[in-house]
Design a protein around this motif. Structure first.
Motif, PDB file in Angstrom:
ATOM      1  N   ASN A   1       0.881  -1.171   0.000  1.00  0.00           N
ATOM      2  CA  ASN A   1       0.000   0.000   0.000  1.00  0.00           C
ATOM      3  C   ASN A   1       0.914   1.215   0.000  1.00  0.00           C
TER       4      ASN A   1
ATOM      5  N   ARG B   1       2.781  -6.597   8.988  1.00  0.00           N
ATOM      6  CA  ARG B   1       2.744  -5.391   8.162  1.00  0.00           C
ATOM      7  C   ARG B   1       3.460  -4.269   8.890  1.00  0.00           C
ATOM      8  N   LYS B   2       4.190  -3.476   8.125  1.00  0.00           N
ATOM      9  CA  LYS B   2       4.968  -2.358   8.657  1.00  0.00           C
ATOM     10  C   LYS B   2       4.728  -1.170   7.750  1.00  0.00           C
ATOM     11  N   THR B   3       4.602   0.012   8.344  1.00  0.00           N
ATOM     12  CA  THR B   3       4.469   1.240   7.557  1.00  0.00           C
ATOM     13  C   THR B   3       5.681   2.118   7.831  1.00  0.00           C
TER      14      THR B   3
ATOM     15  N   PRO C   1       4.106   7.411   2.692  1.00  0.00           N
ATOM     16  CA  PRO C   1       4.032   6.199   3.506  1.00  0.00           C
ATOM     17  C   PRO C   1       3.886   4.950   2.637  1.00  0.00           C
TER      18      PRO C   1
ATOM     19  N   THR D   1       3.178   0.734   3.210  1.00  0.00           N
ATOM     20  CA  THR D   1       2.881  -0.387   4.099  1.00  0.00           C
ATOM     21  C   THR D   1       3.174  -1.667   3.333  1.00  0.00           C
TER      22      THR D   1
END
Length: 123
Positions: A5, A85-87, A74, A76
């Motif tokens: 994302n 999941r990491k943003t 950003p 994700t």
């Protein structure tokens, strides 16, 4: 939920070959005995390299390029270290694509080999 994302938009899943890279930045040197002396600087940083889509419509490619048009945005993604999941705030490197189909006015309507990489800012 998608693999990637970017700037609030789900991107199509890329073709195989994506290489998420985790980098540990170290302030290091060697002492007189040749032993590495150093310490970790900040947190691990990430690069999502070799993102490629074999075929995208001109509208899809334009939308993706708009998502990364600001210098920072950003992203994700799934962290390979934790499988969660990491943003992170990232920027992009080169963006390339080949026009494949064009309309009667010469405007591309389809692109092939669309490529980009995303790089962690460390923020």
């Amino acid at each position: 939920m998608t693999y990637l994302n970017v700037n609030g938009h789900d991107w199509p899943y890329p073709k195989r070959g994506v290489t998420p890279t985790v980098t540990t930045i170290v302030d290091a040197g060697r002492n007189a005995n040749g032993i590495v002396i150093g310490q970790r600087l900040g947190r691990d940083q990430y690069k999502i390299d070799n993102l490629e889509w074999p075929v995208l419509s001109a509208d899809q490619w334009e939308s993706m390029l708009q998502d990364i048009s600001g210098f920072y945005f950003p992203v994700t993604f799934y962290d390979p270290v934790t499988q969660t999941r990491k943003t992170l705030t990232m920027y992009c490197g080169d963006r390339t694509a080949e026009p494949y189909w064009v309309d009667a006015n010469g405007k591309p309507t389809m692109y092939i080999n669309c490529k980009v990489n995303l790089i962690d800012t460390g923020r």
